[in-house]
Design an enzyme around this catalytic site. Structure first.
Site, PDB file in Angstrom:
ATOM      1  CG  HIS A  45      -1.873  -0.711   1.292  1.00 46.92           C
ATOM      2  ND1 HIS A  45      -2.744  -0.825   2.229  1.00 46.92           N
ATOM      3  CD2 HIS A  45      -2.828  -1.039   0.387  1.00 46.92           C
ATOM      4  CE1 HIS A  45      -3.557  -1.650   1.943  1.00 46.92           C
ATOM      5  NE2 HIS A  45      -3.645  -1.348   0.963  1.00 46.92           N
ATOM      6  CB  CYS A  72      -2.630   0.234   8.855  1.00 49.80           C
ATOM      7  SG  CYS A  72      -1.322   0.739   7.351  1.00 49.80           S
TER       8      CYS A  72
HETATM    9  N1  ARG Z   1      -3.740  -7.269   6.675  1.00 51.39           N
HETATM   10  C1  ARG Z   1      -4.560  -5.678   5.761  1.00 51.39           C
HETATM   11  C2  ARG Z   1      -4.350  -6.141   4.558  1.00 51.39           C
HETATM   12  O1  ARG Z   1      -3.443  -6.498   4.269  1.00 51.39           O
HETATM   13  C3  ARG Z   1      -3.200  -4.779   6.355  1.00 51.39           C
HETATM   14  C4  ARG Z   1      -3.409  -3.475   5.983  1.00 51.39           C
HETATM   15  C5  ARG Z   1      -2.912  -2.173   6.425  1.00 51.39           C
HETATM   16  N2  ARG Z   1      -3.569  -1.152   5.979  1.00 51.39           N
HETATM   17  C6  ARG Z   1      -2.730  -0.282   5.579  1.00 51.39           C
HETATM   18  N3  ARG Z   1      -2.988   1.384   5.363  1.00 51.39           N
HETATM   19  N4  ARG Z   1      -1.962  -0.376   4.857  1.00 51.39           N
HETATM   20  O2  ARG Z   1      -5.365  -5.750   3.932  1.00 51.39           O
END
Ligand code: ARG
Length: 284
Positions: free
Chosen positions: A180, A277
């Protein structure tokens, strides 16, 4: 004081905090039971009580800093709902919802949509393309920096521009550990003199050139800062909340006049998450 002269000119102006409005979701049902990014390993146990304590500490830090924190009701069977940033992009009253890539997370979008509707947000659009919201979108106050490569569909960038009415700059992510945008870049100061911190290794060659052109004085993080998810930070323009392990990044920020709050995010990191996150910002 003698060191001041050697610092970038930017340091000379005092860093100004602005009050923020955040939406968070308690990690009541948080676990790691499926794998949708390289950080996740269902065989590695998660300490649920510790995850909750770490989340509470993050929330309390925001409250102590004077920010408004709303919470949404967590839902059983949605262990990643704690990562509220992935469920909406809100700019000046306009809301763009989310559409998750992983079927395991798909249902989260509707819970957040309902939260917005209940709170009276009428200007709300749900995306037709895969769109993981602030996971891949960072608002600088002028442009929306938009990541793609692992999660958000590049076509969602144009959709965001249309729905939110703000210019979008697309950036390509190339390292799966930084799946991300918010694992590799965050905004330190919003506005016409916006400043960011980022880890260049997460971006394609062309995107690195775009970032260098747009933010020639950005804080450049190294691999050690990135690999503890140190770029998953939250700044109000003066106070910066980071995982405590990101010591190199913290030192650079302090050098520029920011005040750093290092938190322990060990349990949420087992799912690939950090402070940002867990935090959706409702940008005024
Ligand atoms: N386990 C989640 C996923 O992979 C973690 C998300 C983390 N959020 C972020 N904004 N990077 O979707």
């Amino acid at each position: 004081m003698t060191a001041t002269a050697a610092r970038p000119a930017e340091t000379l102006a005092a860093k100004q905090a602005t009050t923020r409005h955040f939406l968070m979701c308690p990690p009541t049902y948080f676990t790691v039971e499926y794998v949708i990014n390289p950080w996740m390993n269902p065989d590695e146990p998660v300490d649920a009580a510790l995850a909750m304590a770490q989340w509470e500490e993050l929330k309390n830090t925001y409250v102590r800093l004077g920010h408004t924190v709303d919470t949404i009701e967590p839902q059983p069977g949605l262990p990643d709902m704690v990562f509220a940033a992935n469920s909406g992009t809100v700019i000046e009253g306009r809301v763009l919802g989310s559409k998750f890539r992983a079927p395991e997370r798909a249902a989260e979008a509707e819970h957040f949509r309902r939260w917005f509707v209940t709170r009276g947000h009428r200007d709300l659009v749900m995306p037709t393309r895969i769109n993981e919201a602030e996971g891949d979108f960072a608002w600088t106050g002028e442009v929306l920096l938009a990541g793609t490569g692992f999660r958000t569909d590049p076509a969602a960038h144009a959709e965001a521009q249309e729905a939110l009415g703000v210019p979008v700059v697309s950036l390509n992510l190339v390292d799966e550990r930084y799946y991300h945008l918010d694992t590799a870049l965050f905004v330190l100061d919003k506005g016409p003199h916006a400043q960011i911190a980022y880890y260049p290794g997460a971006f394609s060659e062309g995107s690195r050139r775009v970032l260098a052109r747009m933010f020639p004085d950005a804080v450049i993080a190294d691999e050690a800062d990135a690999s503890c998810l140190g770029l998953n930070g939250v700044s109000d323009g003066h106070h910066v909340v980071l995982p405590f392990e990101a010591t190199g990044l913290a030192a650079q920020l302090e050098e520029r006049g920011y005040e750093v709050f290092g938190l322990d995010m060990s349990e949420l990191r087992k799912s690939g998450g950090g402070p940002k996150c867990c935090t959706m910002e409702l940008h005024a």
